[in-house]
Each structure stands twice: as C-alpha cells, then as structure tokens.
Design a protein around this motif. Structure first.
Motif, PDB file in Angstrom:
ATOM      1  N   VAL A 156      47.811  13.242 -26.852  1.00 51.75           N
ATOM      2  CA  VAL A 156      46.807  12.790 -27.808  1.00 51.75           C
ATOM      3  C   VAL A 156      45.430  12.767 -27.150  1.00 51.75           C
ATOM      4  O   VAL A 156      45.284  12.443 -25.967  1.00 51.75           O
ATOM      5  N   SER A 157      44.410  13.143 -27.909  1.00 44.49           N
ATOM      6  CA  SER A 157      43.039  13.170 -27.389  1.00 44.49           C
ATOM      7  C   SER A 157      42.115  12.553 -28.418  1.00 44.49           C
ATOM      8  O   SER A 157      42.142  12.916 -29.598  1.00 44.49           O
ATOM      9  N   THR A 158      41.294  11.601 -27.986  1.00 41.49           N
ATOM     10  CA  THR A 158      40.344  10.963 -28.885  1.00 41.49           C
ATOM     11  C   THR A 158      39.191  10.406 -28.072  1.00 41.49           C
ATOM     12  O   THR A 158      39.111  10.617 -26.860  1.00 41.49           O
ATOM     13  N   TYR A 211      38.491   5.983 -31.818  1.00 36.69           N
ATOM     14  CA  TYR A 211      39.575   5.002 -31.751  1.00 36.69           C
ATOM     15  C   TYR A 211      39.192   3.723 -32.478  1.00 36.69           C
ATOM     16  O   TYR A 211      39.958   3.194 -33.289  1.00 36.69           O
ATOM     17  N   ASP A 244      37.620   7.259 -22.934  1.00 38.55           N
ATOM     18  CA  ASP A 244      38.333   8.094 -23.909  1.00 38.55           C
ATOM     19  C   ASP A 244      39.814   8.259 -23.566  1.00 38.55           C
ATOM     20  O   ASP A 244      40.664   8.289 -24.459  1.00 38.55           O
ATOM     21  N   THR A 245      40.115   8.363 -22.288  1.00 39.77           N
ATOM     22  CA  THR A 245      41.514   8.496 -21.880  1.00 39.77           C
ATOM     23  C   THR A 245      42.306   7.274 -22.294  1.00 39.77           C
ATOM     24  O   THR A 245      43.402   7.386 -22.867  1.00 39.77           O
ATOM     25  N   GLY A 247      42.995   7.162 -26.088  1.00 44.24           N
ATOM     26  CA  GLY A 247      44.155   7.950 -26.507  1.00 44.24           C
ATOM     27  C   GLY A 247      45.462   7.271 -26.170  1.00 44.24           C
ATOM     28  O   GLY A 247      46.410   7.266 -26.972  1.00 44.24           O
ATOM     29  N   GLU A 287      45.953   4.307 -28.552  1.00 49.22           N
ATOM     30  CA  GLU A 287      46.302   4.762 -29.900  1.00 49.22           C
ATOM     31  C   GLU A 287      47.788   5.085 -29.969  1.00 49.22           C
ATOM     32  O   GLU A 287      48.479   4.723 -30.939  1.00 49.22           O
ATOM     33  N   ASP A 288      48.281   5.777 -28.934  1.00 52.96           N
ATOM     34  CA  ASP A 288      49.717   6.053 -28.842  1.00 52.96           C
ATOM     35  C   ASP A 288      50.519   4.765 -28.739  1.00 52.96           C
ATOM     36  O   ASP A 288      51.555   4.609 -29.388  1.00 52.96           O
TER      37      ASP A 288
END
Length: 267
Positions: free
Chosen positions: A91-93, A98, A122-123, A126, A129-130
């Motif tokens: 996943v990337s965001t 987020y 950002d890392t 992601g 979020e997961d």
C-alpha cells in the motif's frame, strides 16, 4: 462492508429492472429465455444478487437472530487474511491522504483513530492504513463469534488470522483442503508442511468440533493449541508462517473499533 442479503424493496426494484431490460412483455416470456442469454443479459447484476431479507424465508436481520438466541448449536471457524479487504503488502499513500481517508471513513471517530494509529511520514501512513483494516477485521470476527457462541448456547467457536505467502483473500483455502497437488504450481517443501498442518486442524475440527483433537496430523504433534474464542480474551490464532495465539488488536484499539461498530446501524 459487504452485506450478505438485500432488502425486499431493493430486490423487487432490481427484478423489475432486469425484466425490463430483457425486452419481454411478461414473466412467462422471461422464464422462457435460455440460460446463457439470461446470464449474459444480467451479468452486471451478478454481485447484487443475494438472499433477500423478506421476513419469510429469512425471518429477521442477522443481528436480531443472534440477539434472540436463534443460532443453531454448531461449532464454527471463521477468520481473516493479512492482505485482503483493502489491506496490502504494498500500500502507498501520504499522510495528508491518510488523514483525509480517516475523516471520510470514520467521521466523528476520526480523531480517535488518528490518536491510536498516528503517522509521522508517508511510509507510516500506509502501514497504519493497513493496520486499521487488519485490526477491524480481526476484531469483527472475534466479536461475531462471541455473539454466535452466546446465541447458540455457548458452543465453541474459533477464529484465525492467516499471514502466509501472499495472504490474499482465499489464499488459505488450498492449504486447508491440502490439495496443492491439484493447483499446477511449483510449491515448496514448506508449502506442503503448511498444508499438512492447516488441513489437520480443519480435519480435526470436522471430526470432533475441536481443531486440536482428532488424530488427523501425521507428523508428530500439531505446532500449537488453538484456543476457543472467548469474549474475556482478546485473542485469535495466527496460522500459516507461524502458529500461535495472538491479540486481535491492542486493547485500546479493540475498544475503539467496538465503539465504532456500536455506532453503526445494523443492515
């Protein structure tokens, strides 16, 4: 999340749309259409065709059935995979995206989710979020089995969390069925070990209602005891790469998720 039935009003509306799209003038004409034509004409509705909550064949909402104690007294296994239902190993965001997602998804609960799932970059955004997706599904299965067990007069239930290989949706099934040989893929020695262990837990469960007993495993002792689900224990069973009891989520996160669930209107 996906509902396992549709309302009678929605089903009747969909039925009218389908009949109108078939260019027929009666139900009798629609029934005379061959199966292939009918399926081709209604393929866009495939994900919408579900059991209908008509209060006859399905007499009540599932949550009401659980609350009234109408569940059949049968043992139950359910579980979740690490990379399904929105979670992904890649996943990337961004932090901004987020935060926006938290606000749009959880409304008034967004500040509490941010407090327990913060992200400084950002890392981390992601990863968090997961983590929310994974925690919510583990807690959901645990909570549902608590309700089912109580409704079915304290029958034993079991939950699992699969994290082996791709850990994608349904990826555990061929291991549970121990039919890797039929898949046409190049599996490793470890894969066959995992399949032997997984299928033995399930075969035991089918024999005895308990995944730990039944004599199905042919390679010594099963790697760990799979405890029955319990509302007093925030636990599920990790399977696949490792076999051990694990928390469904951190205690404060469990409470947040339960509070969020409680604020929703049951479908």
């Amino acid at each position: 999340f996906e509902c396992a039935y549709t309302t009678l009003d929605d089903a009747e509306t969909m039925g009218e749309e389908i009949v109108n799209s078939l260019n027929v003038s009666s139900i009798a004409e629609a029934r005379a259409i061959d199966t292939t034509t009918l399926l081709d004409s209604t393929s866009t509705y495939s994900l919408e065709v579900k059991p209908v909550l008509d209060y006859y064949a399905i007499p009540s909402k599932y949550i009401n059935t659980l609350e009234k104690g109408a569940g059949n007294k049968v043992p139950y296994i359910t579980g979740n995979n690490a990379n399904e239902d929105g979670a992904s190993a890649t996943v990337s965001t961004t932090v901004a995206a987020y935060k926006s997602s938290l606000n749009s998804s959880y409304g008034d609960f967004a500040p509490r989710f941010w407090a327990l799932y913060p992200a400084d970059n950002d890392t981390q955004a992601g990863e968090q979020e997961d983590q929310i997706v994974r925690d919510m599904f583990r807690v959901s299965s645990w909570q549902y089995m608590n309700g089912f067990s109580n409704s079915a007069d304290q029958v034993d239930t079991y939950t699992y969390y699969w994290n082996y290989g791709s850990a994608a949706h349904a990826s555990e099934i061929v291991y549970v069925l121990n039919n890797l040989w039929a898949q046409g893929e190049d599996y490793s020695e470890e894969d066959y070990y995992v399949a032997n262990v997984m299928s033995s837990y399930w075969a035991n469960f089918m024999k005895t209602g308990n995944p730990n007993t039944g004599g199905s495993y042919d390679n010594g002792t099963l790697p760990a005891k799979w405890n029955a689900n319990s509302p007093s224990k925030n636990e599920t069973f990790l399977v696949g790469a490792v076999y051990e009891t694990m928390d469904t989520a951190a205690t404060e996160r469990v409470q947040l998720i339960l509070d969020y669930f409680a604020a929703q209107t049951p479908y």
